[in-house]
Design a protein around this motif. Structure first.
Motif, PDB file in Angstrom:
ATOM      1  N   GLY A 250      -7.477  69.998 -14.990  1.00 21.30           N
ATOM      2  CA  GLY A 250      -8.458  70.158 -16.061  1.00 21.30           C
ATOM      3  C   GLY A 250      -7.882  70.112 -17.460  1.00 21.30           C
ATOM      4  N   ASP A 251      -6.564  70.204 -17.604  1.00 23.67           N
ATOM      5  CA  ASP A 251      -5.954  70.253 -18.930  1.00 23.67           C
ATOM      6  C   ASP A 251      -5.495  68.891 -19.442  1.00 23.67           C
ATOM      7  OD1 ASP A 251      -3.737  69.747 -17.347  1.00 23.67           O
ATOM      8  OD2 ASP A 251      -2.663  71.585 -17.887  1.00 23.67           O
ATOM      9  N   GLY A 252      -5.852  67.813 -18.740  1.00 22.85           N
ATOM     10  CA  GLY A 252      -5.441  66.477 -19.160  1.00 22.85           C
ATOM     11  C   GLY A 252      -4.173  65.999 -18.482  1.00 22.85           C
ATOM     12  N   GLY A 253      -3.582  66.832 -17.657  1.00 24.40           N
ATOM     13  CA  GLY A 253      -2.398  66.448 -16.883  1.00 24.40           C
ATOM     14  C   GLY A 253      -2.790  66.106 -15.464  1.00 24.40           C
ATOM     15  N   TYR A 254      -1.837  66.231 -14.561  1.00 22.04           N
ATOM     16  CA  TYR A 254      -2.134  65.972 -13.158  1.00 22.04           C
ATOM     17  C   TYR A 254      -1.198  66.784 -12.280  1.00 22.04           C
ATOM     18  CZ  TYR A 254       1.477  62.347 -13.932  1.00 22.04           C
ATOM     19  OH  TYR A 254       2.614  61.659 -14.286  1.00 22.04           O
ATOM     20  N   TRP A 255      -1.694  67.091 -11.079  1.00 22.85           N
ATOM     21  CA  TRP A 255      -0.945  67.913 -10.132  1.00 22.85           C
ATOM     22  C   TRP A 255      -0.307  67.070  -9.027  1.00 22.85           C
ATOM     23  CZ3 TRP A 255      -2.566  67.875  -5.060  1.00 22.85           C
ATOM     24  CH2 TRP A 255      -3.866  67.390  -4.821  1.00 22.85           C
ATOM     25  N   LEU A 256      -0.687  65.807  -8.910  1.00 24.21           N
ATOM     26  CA  LEU A 256      -0.196  64.939  -7.843  1.00 24.21           C
ATOM     27  C   LEU A 256      -0.082  63.521  -8.356  1.00 24.21           C
ATOM     28  CD1 LEU A 256      -1.181  64.751  -4.146  1.00 24.21           C
ATOM     29  CD2 LEU A 256      -1.583  62.741  -5.570  1.00 24.21           C
ATOM     30  N   ILE A 257       0.975  62.849  -7.930  1.00 24.06           N
ATOM     31  CA  ILE A 257       1.127  61.405  -8.144  1.00 24.06           C
ATOM     32  C   ILE A 257       1.688  60.828  -6.852  1.00 24.06           C
ATOM     33  CG2 ILE A 257       3.430  61.702  -9.165  1.00 24.06           C
ATOM     34  CD1 ILE A 257       2.816  59.213 -10.917  1.00 24.06           C
ATOM     35  N   GLY A 258       1.207  59.657  -6.475  1.00 31.37           N
ATOM     36  CA  GLY A 258       1.697  59.050  -5.247  1.00 31.37           C
ATOM     37  C   GLY A 258       1.537  57.546  -5.268  1.00 31.37           C
ATOM     38  N   PHE A 259       2.293  56.894  -4.380  1.00 31.46           N
ATOM     39  CA  PHE A 259       2.276  55.443  -4.296  1.00 31.46           C
ATOM     40  C   PHE A 259       2.360  55.003  -2.846  1.00 31.46           C
ATOM     41  CE2 PHE A 259       4.007  56.471  -8.429  1.00 31.46           C
ATOM     42  CZ  PHE A 259       3.296  55.626  -9.266  1.00 31.46           C
ATOM     43  N   ARG A 260       1.692  53.894  -2.562  1.00 29.05           N
ATOM     44  CA  ARG A 260       1.802  53.275  -1.252  1.00 29.05           C
ATOM     45  C   ARG A 260       3.219  52.724  -1.069  1.00 29.05           C
ATOM     46  NH1 ARG A 260      -2.152  48.449  -0.256  1.00 29.05           N
ATOM     47  NH2 ARG A 260      -3.579  49.979  -1.110  1.00 29.05           N
ATOM     48  N   ARG A 261       3.834  52.308  -2.131  1.00 26.58           N
ATOM     49  CA  ARG A 261       5.214  51.816  -2.199  1.00 26.58           C
ATOM     50  C   ARG A 261       5.383  50.452  -1.540  1.00 26.58           C
ATOM     51  NH1 ARG A 261       9.684  55.835  -0.934  1.00 26.58           N
ATOM     52  NH2 ARG A 261       8.827  55.704   1.135  1.00 26.58           N
ATOM     53  N   THR A 262       4.395  49.583  -1.737  1.00 23.83           N
ATOM     54  CA  THR A 262       4.526  48.206  -1.299  1.00 23.83           C
ATOM     55  C   THR A 262       4.948  47.307  -2.456  1.00 23.83           C
ATOM     56  OG1 THR A 262       2.172  47.840  -1.695  1.00 23.83           O
ATOM     57  CG2 THR A 262       2.834  48.457   0.546  1.00 23.83           C
ATOM     58  N   ARG A 263       4.980  47.886  -3.665  1.00 22.97           N
ATOM     59  CA  ARG A 263       5.431  47.176  -4.865  1.00 22.97           C
ATOM     60  C   ARG A 263       6.468  48.038  -5.571  1.00 22.97           C
ATOM     61  NH1 ARG A 263      -0.441  46.533  -7.478  1.00 22.97           N
ATOM     62  NH2 ARG A 263      -1.464  45.565  -5.707  1.00 22.97           N
ATOM     63  N   ARG A 264       7.071  47.456  -6.574  1.00 19.84           N
ATOM     64  CA  ARG A 264       8.021  48.219  -7.385  1.00 19.84           C
ATOM     65  C   ARG A 264       7.276  49.329  -8.128  1.00 19.84           C
ATOM     66  NH1 ARG A 264      12.375  45.934 -11.713  1.00 19.84           N
ATOM     67  NH2 ARG A 264      12.987  47.978 -12.462  1.00 19.84           N
ATOM     68  N   LEU A 265       7.854  50.514  -8.164  1.00 17.54           N
ATOM     69  CA  LEU A 265       7.211  51.638  -8.839  1.00 17.54           C
ATOM     70  C   LEU A 265       7.323  51.483 -10.351  1.00 17.54           C
ATOM     71  CD1 LEU A 265       8.313  54.672  -6.640  1.00 17.54           C
ATOM     72  CD2 LEU A 265       6.299  53.210  -6.432  1.00 17.54           C
ATOM     73  N   PRO A 266       6.295  51.908 -11.074  1.00 13.18           N
ATOM     74  CA  PRO A 266       6.327  51.750 -12.537  1.00 13.18           C
ATOM     75  C   PRO A 266       7.259  52.772 -13.187  1.00 13.18           C
ATOM     76  CG  PRO A 266       4.408  53.005 -11.894  1.00 13.18           C
ATOM     77  CD  PRO A 266       5.081  52.564 -10.620  1.00 13.18           C
ATOM     78  N   ALA A 267       7.757  52.425 -14.352  1.00 15.23           N
ATOM     79  CA  ALA A 267       8.484  53.404 -15.163  1.00 15.23           C
ATOM     80  C   ALA A 267       7.453  54.286 -15.859  1.00 15.23           C
ATOM     81  CB  ALA A 267       9.346  52.690 -16.194  1.00 15.23           C
ATOM     82  N   LEU A 268       7.751  55.552 -15.980  1.00 16.43           N
ATOM     83  CA  LEU A 268       6.843  56.476 -16.668  1.00 16.43           C
ATOM     84  C   LEU A 268       7.406  56.861 -18.032  1.00 16.43           C
ATOM     85  CD1 LEU A 268       5.660  58.747 -13.718  1.00 16.43           C
ATOM     86  CD2 LEU A 268       4.557  56.714 -14.692  1.00 16.43           C
ATOM     87  N   ASP A 269       8.082  55.910 -18.675  1.00 23.80           N
ATOM     88  CA  ASP A 269       8.627  56.150 -20.005  1.00 23.80           C
ATOM     89  C   ASP A 269       7.501  56.331 -21.017  1.00 23.80           C
ATOM     90  OD1 ASP A 269      11.161  55.779 -18.945  1.00 23.80           O
ATOM     91  OD2 ASP A 269      11.196  53.646 -19.434  1.00 23.80           O
ATOM     92  N   GLY A 270       7.703  57.243 -21.946  1.00 20.65           N
ATOM     93  CA  GLY A 270       6.740  57.435 -23.024  1.00 20.65           C
ATOM     94  C   GLY A 270       5.555  58.315 -22.680  1.00 20.65           C
ATOM     95  N   VAL A 271       5.503  58.866 -21.474  1.00 19.65           N
ATOM     96  CA  VAL A 271       4.406  59.783 -21.134  1.00 19.65           C
ATOM     97  C   VAL A 271       4.615  61.080 -21.914  1.00 19.65           C
ATOM     98  CG1 VAL A 271       3.359  61.158 -19.292  1.00 19.65           C
ATOM     99  CG2 VAL A 271       4.034  58.782 -18.854  1.00 19.65           C
ATOM    100  N   ARG A 272       3.561  61.564 -22.522  1.00 14.30           N
ATOM    101  CA  ARG A 272       3.624  62.816 -23.285  1.00 14.30           C
ATOM    102  C   ARG A 272       3.382  63.979 -22.324  1.00 14.30           C
ATOM    103  NH1 ARG A 272      -0.565  60.686 -27.659  1.00 14.30           N
ATOM    104  NH2 ARG A 272      -1.145  59.490 -25.815  1.00 14.30           N
ATOM    105  N   TRP A 273       4.491  64.440 -21.729  1.00 15.67           N
ATOM    106  CA  TRP A 273       4.424  65.493 -20.721  1.00 15.67           C
ATOM    107  C   TRP A 273       3.958  66.802 -21.350  1.00 15.67           C
ATOM    108  CZ3 TRP A 273       4.415  63.165 -16.394  1.00 15.67           C
ATOM    109  CH2 TRP A 273       5.179  62.020 -16.205  1.00 15.67           C
ATOM    110  N   SER A 274       3.294  67.618 -20.538  1.00 15.45           N
ATOM    111  CA  SER A 274       2.809  68.944 -20.956  1.00 15.45           C
ATOM    112  C   SER A 274       1.832  68.850 -22.118  1.00 15.45           C
ATOM    113  CB  SER A 274       3.979  69.872 -21.323  1.00 15.45           C
ATOM    114  OG  SER A 274       4.843  70.013 -20.228  1.00 15.45           O
TER     115      SER A 274
END
Length: 196
Positions: free
Chosen positions: A131-155
């Motif tokens: 509810g705060d604009g973040g997330y509690w889970l992230i997941g991937f099927r992993r059939t492709r290359r995983l994305p970089a999460l550079d530049g995410v404004r954590w917290s």
């Protein structure tokens, strides 16, 4: 292929966990909350036969600490910001879909994780919003290359939208659950439990 659940956790040492929560309720109370929550989460999810559970620990030497539940696979998170550590943990598991969660989600249970894996049958990625604009889970099927999460404004309230932008399309969504980062989060969660 097996499913992989990765739980991101810190060595539960007073003054080293839940720093934002500790500012609001004090370091001893924050440490106690974290220890109880992590133990509860691992009891609920750690031995579920529907997936292999990995405990990704910080700092890395915590993998050798005594006291972790027996039978859980332990790995170090490694270096880098949160995004780099998460993508590394997700990408380095054996073949099969993988989801990663934090250790501060009081209402989580096995049905939430099973539903997230179900989303990965139809989507390349899955996110579990909070509810705060973040997330509690992230997941991937992993059939492709995983994305970089550079530049995410954590917290921040932009963490989910920044992550969505890095992943692109083909995202499924899990249930909205709250993670506890601040005293206000904790108070809201406690109030919700008392509601009729």
């Amino acid at each position: 292929m097996k499913r992989h659940l990765i739980v991101f956790a810190k060595r539960p040492r007073q003054g080293r966990v839940k720093s934002r929560l500790a500012r609001d309720i004090g370091p001893v109370a924050a440490w106690g909350f974290y220890r109880q929550q992590l133990a509860r989460l691992l009891r609920r999810l750690g031995r579920d036969p529907r997936w292999v559970c990995w405990l990704a620990l910080s700092p890395d030497p915590a993998v050798r600490d005594r006291g972790w539940p027996k039978g859980l696979r332990r790995i170090g998170q490694g270096q880098g910001d949160l995004g780099r550590r998460m993508i590394r943990a997700l990408g380095q598991r054996p073949p099969g879909p993988a989801v990663l969660i934090g250790s501060d989600i009081p209402d989580i249970d096995g049905s939430h994780i099973a539903a997230a894996f179900e989303r990965l049958r139809r989507h390349e990625a899955v996110l579990g919003p909070s509810g705060d604009g973040g997330y509690w889970l992230i997941g991937f099927r992993r059939t492709r290359r995983l994305p970089a999460l550079d530049g995410v404004r954590w917290s921040t309230a932009q963490a989910l939208s920044d992550t969505r932008a890095r992943i692109g399309t083909d995202i499924g969504y899990a249930a909205i659950l709250e993670d506890i980062d601040t005293g206000a989060d904790l108070a809201r969660w406690k109030a919700g439990r008392k509601a009729p």
